[in-house]
Design a protein around this motif. Structure first.
Motif, PDB file in Angstrom:
ATOM      1  N   CYS A 124       5.967  -4.602   3.432  1.00 46.48           N
ATOM      2  CA  CYS A 124       5.501  -5.521   2.639  1.00 46.48           C
ATOM      3  C   CYS A 124       5.111  -4.814   1.100  1.00 46.48           C
ATOM      4  O   CYS A 124       5.030  -5.458   0.253  1.00 46.48           O
ATOM      5  CB  CYS A 124       3.742  -5.707   3.149  1.00 46.48           C
TER       6      CYS A 124
ATOM      7  N   CYS B  93       1.951  -5.305   6.630  1.00 52.86           N
ATOM      8  CA  CYS B  93       3.145  -5.347   7.713  1.00 52.86           C
ATOM      9  C   CYS B  93       2.550  -4.251   8.480  1.00 52.86           C
ATOM     10  O   CYS B  93       3.273  -3.850   9.607  1.00 52.86           O
ATOM     11  CB  CYS B  93       4.396  -4.703   7.040  1.00 52.86           C
TER      12      CYS B  93
ATOM     13  N   CYS C 268       1.021  -1.305   0.112  1.00 51.66           N
ATOM     14  CA  CYS C 268       0.143   0.010   0.229  1.00 51.66           C
ATOM     15  C   CYS C 268       0.560   0.974  -0.692  1.00 51.66           C
ATOM     16  O   CYS C 268       0.298   2.318  -0.777  1.00 51.66           O
ATOM     17  CB  CYS C 268       0.375   0.540   1.788  1.00 51.66           C
TER      18      CYS C 268
HETATM   19  S1  FES Z   1       1.752  -1.094   4.912  1.00 47.24           S
HETATM   20 FE1  FES Z   1       3.189  -2.270   4.268  1.00 47.24          FE
HETATM   21  S2  FES Z   1       4.432  -1.022   3.557  1.00 47.24           S
HETATM   22 FE2  FES Z   1       3.055   0.130   3.762  1.00 47.24          FE
END
Ligand code: FES
Length: 102
Positions: free
Chosen positions: A44, A38, A47
């Motif tokens: 998402c 994302c 990370c």
């Molecule tokens: S990069 Fe997607 S939630 Fe952190």
């Protein structure tokens, strides 16, 4: 300034860190494999990082959006979204590891 990240194989990487950068960006800039589909918008959940116990109370509290995402991914209490952590001088030496599945 540095952060230390253990990758999914348990190999520790000491990474040069830049103030004002997201921790996610620092980790990825050094080639450590960390998903971030994302782009850092708390969507998402890829990370996620585990924060070493001695660093957990030095980080700002997660916002609701981050907490929701961590809940969705059944993240452990020691996990944060690295895209929501902005590196600063106070975090020099921050020690993290990557969870098994992110
Ligand atoms: S990069 Fe997607 S939630 Fe952190």
């Amino acid at each position: 300034m540095k952060i230390v990240v253990a990758d999914r194989d348990g190999v520790a990487h000491e990474l040069d860190a830049v103030e004002g950068w997201r921790v996610m960006e620092i980790v990825r800039a050094h080639g450590v494999k960390l998903g971030a589909e994302c782009g850092g918008s708390s969507v998402c959940g890829e990370c996620r990082v585990r924060v070493a116990p001695e660093w957990q109370n030095k980080l700002h509290e997660p916002r609701d959006e981050e907490l929701d995402r961590l809940d969705e991914h059944l993240a452990g209490d020691d996990e944060r979204l690295s895209c929501q952590l902005i590196f600063s001088e106070e975090l020099n030496g921050l020690t993290l590891s990557l969870p098994d599945a992110a």
